[in-house]
Scaffold this active site. Structure first.
Site, PDB file in Angstrom:
ATOM      1  N   HIS A 156      47.218  29.223-115.944  1.00 46.34           N
ATOM      2  CA  HIS A 156      47.877  30.563-116.193  1.00 46.34           C
ATOM      3  C   HIS A 156      48.461  31.230-115.090  1.00 46.34           C
ATOM      4  CE1 HIS A 156      45.832  30.212-119.985  1.00 46.34           C
ATOM      5  NE2 HIS A 156      44.874  29.991-119.477  1.00 46.34           N
ATOM      6  N   SER A 286      68.525  29.708 -94.252  1.00 48.44           N
ATOM      7  CA  SER A 286      69.068  30.807 -94.855  1.00 48.44           C
ATOM      8  C   SER A 286      70.231  31.381 -94.089  1.00 48.44           C
ATOM      9  CB  SER A 286      68.209  32.126 -94.944  1.00 48.44           C
ATOM     10  OG  SER A 286      68.898  33.258 -95.389  1.00 48.44           O
TER      11      SER A 286
END
Length: 485
Positions: A156, A286
């Site tokens: 989960h 980036s």
């Protein structure tokens, strides 16, 4: 116009390998058509059909590769006739005039289009399978190398029982092994359409051979030998059943889902700074944030995988929408989907090979994350120790519950570190086991049989090693796949 003035698929310009792009190129496809016409004429002559001269076969054999001039002739003819197969029949006849009267004799267009598609898909799978085997080998070696590094398991997306880095990678390996098996099954089971006539009844060939069905059987036997197939499908209509395409697509496109699953895990681990894909010396993560090391390879693979996994519905619809013995609404979409499917799978395997060849782990970072959660996971063992000392399980459980909530509050609301162990050591109730608590905090005590599982599955004599034996030579000789851009 230059090459920059018209659209070009990124699968060609950026992602796929030269060999896969060449396989599905126009020259390859239409040269296969010529081979099929040549094999048909050869085989018809070999089973006793008169009127096919040695000169005709010789001229055909000399011009099996389509030239630029041939394409120009075919383009003019297709514009006139609106029929690509007949345009190429005409172009072949121009360079092999002695064969012009017998090229395509008894055949329908699908003799070349469908048989060629089967040949191309077969050859494409032969390119994909060794590449997939190498990716499996890479991840298997990674699993063995990291088999004993305890790491948090996640269910989960919440911290769960500890496994090892290698045990997680072994799961990736097993999923890829399923893809290998599924593609192998399709490759090994692939058959040929052969010479079946316009609706699959072989009526035209029955006419050519004057009602002698045995000669038709021999004709198809020869065609299969020349094309490299074990036999033809027992039943075909004008086409081979489009169910074949669907079965192949389910196997090939399944690789896209596996690739997405694996590289999504890698992307999450990169976020936690536990694992990184290769990052080149001059690579820019980036354009704005110079410090970043974005997992661009894994993101690319996820993107390509998303496209690949979406294709089976097209093949299912094409199969379902075929009317009776054949309708032409399968043609345009298959021209797009079959090459695209193979090029996508090829590009994904290039990416996976590159990533899996240079994964970097950060054991200290992994350990730090483990130790943030281990105090909670160790509580069950502490409770058992208290019971062994004569304590009540229910009372020990309640004490742990209260202390755990206090420690959670420190972590969640105060931004502090998990101090559960310190709280247990400061609680008089647990004094009987204070001296034993530190010994319960070794992460390796919590990994179960992770190491053994990796060794048994990925190690010497295990299922992975056995499955990859047919690909050993390729794996040994192949270098690490490099991304085009």
């Amino acid at each position: 116009m230059s090459g920059f003035d018209t659209y070009k698929t990124p699968l060609d310009s950026r992602y796929s390998s030269p060999e896969m792009k060449a396989l599905f190129g126009a020259r390859s496809r239409h040269s296969v058509w010529r081979k099929l016409w040549y094999w048909l004429a050869q085989s018809e002559k070999e089973v006793g059909l008169e009127g096919i001269s040695d000169e005709a076969l010789a001229q055909m054999a000399e011009h099996l590769t389509v030239t630029d001039e041939d394409f120009a002739v075919a383009a003019i003819e297709e514009k006139r006739r609106r029929h690509d197969v007949m345009a190429h029949v005409h172009a072949f006849g121009e360079v092999a005039p002695a064969a012009a009267p017998i090229i395509h004799l008894g055949a329908t267009s699908c003799f070349v289009t469908d048989n060629a598609e089967l040949i191309l898909m077969r050859d494409a799978m032969d390119l994909l399978l060794p590449k997939l085997a190498k990716v499996i080998r890479n991840f298997s070696q990674f699993a063995l190398h990291t088999k004993d590094i305890p790491t948090l398991g996640w269910t989960h997306y919440q911290p769960a029982q500890i496994i090892t880095t290698g045990r997680r990678a072994a799961q990736w390996v097993q999923d890829l092994m399923m893809d290998l098996k599924n593609i192998e099954i399709q490759r090994q089971g692939l058959l040929f359409r052969g010479a079946m006539g316009t609706t699959g009844t072989q009526a035209s060939f029955l006419e050519i051979f004057q009602g002698d069905g045995a000669k038709i059987d021999k004709l198809n036997e020869l065609l299969c030998q020349k094309a490299g197939f074990p036999k033809t499908y027992d039943i075909s209509v004008q086409t081979y059943s489009r169910k074949v395409d669907l079965d192949i697509a389910n196997a090939i496109c399944g690789l896209g889902t596996t690739a997405m699953h694996i590289t999504s895990d890698i992307r999450h681990l990169a976020n936690m700074k536990e694992l990184e894909e290769p990052f080149e010396k001059d690579q820019i993560g980036s354009s704005a944030m110079a410090y970043k090391r974005n997992p661009m390879r894994s993101e690319r693979i996820c993107s390509l995988g998303r496209k690949l996994r979406s294709l089976p519905v097209n093949f299912a619809d094409t199969y379902a929408d075929q009317w009776f013995e054949r309708s032409l609404d399968d043609s345009a979409i298959r021209r797009i989907d079959i090459p695209e499917m193979m090029l996508l799978a090829d590009a994904i395997l290039i990416g996976l090979d590159n990533v899996s060849s240079g994964l970097v782990t950060y054991p200290k970072r992994i350990h730090a994350h483990v130790m943030e959660e281990l105090p909670f996971m160790a509580t069950e063992n502490i409770i058992m120790k208290m019971v062994a000392k004569g304590g009540s399980r229910q009372e020990a459980h309640e004490q742990i519950r209260v202390l755990s909530h206090q420690a959670s509050d420190v972590v969640k609301n105060q931004g502090g570190k998990n101090d559960l162990i310190e709280r247990i050591k400061a609680t008089e109730y647990f004094k009987p086991v204070w001296d034993e608590i530190d010994g319960l905090l070794d992460p390796k005590l919590f990994v179960g049989r992770s190491v053994e599982m990796v060794e048994r599955y990925c190690g010497a004599g295990g299922p992975v090693e056995e499955k990859l034996k047919p690909y050993a030579e390729y794996i040994t000789k192949a270098g690490t796949a490099q991304l085009n851009v």
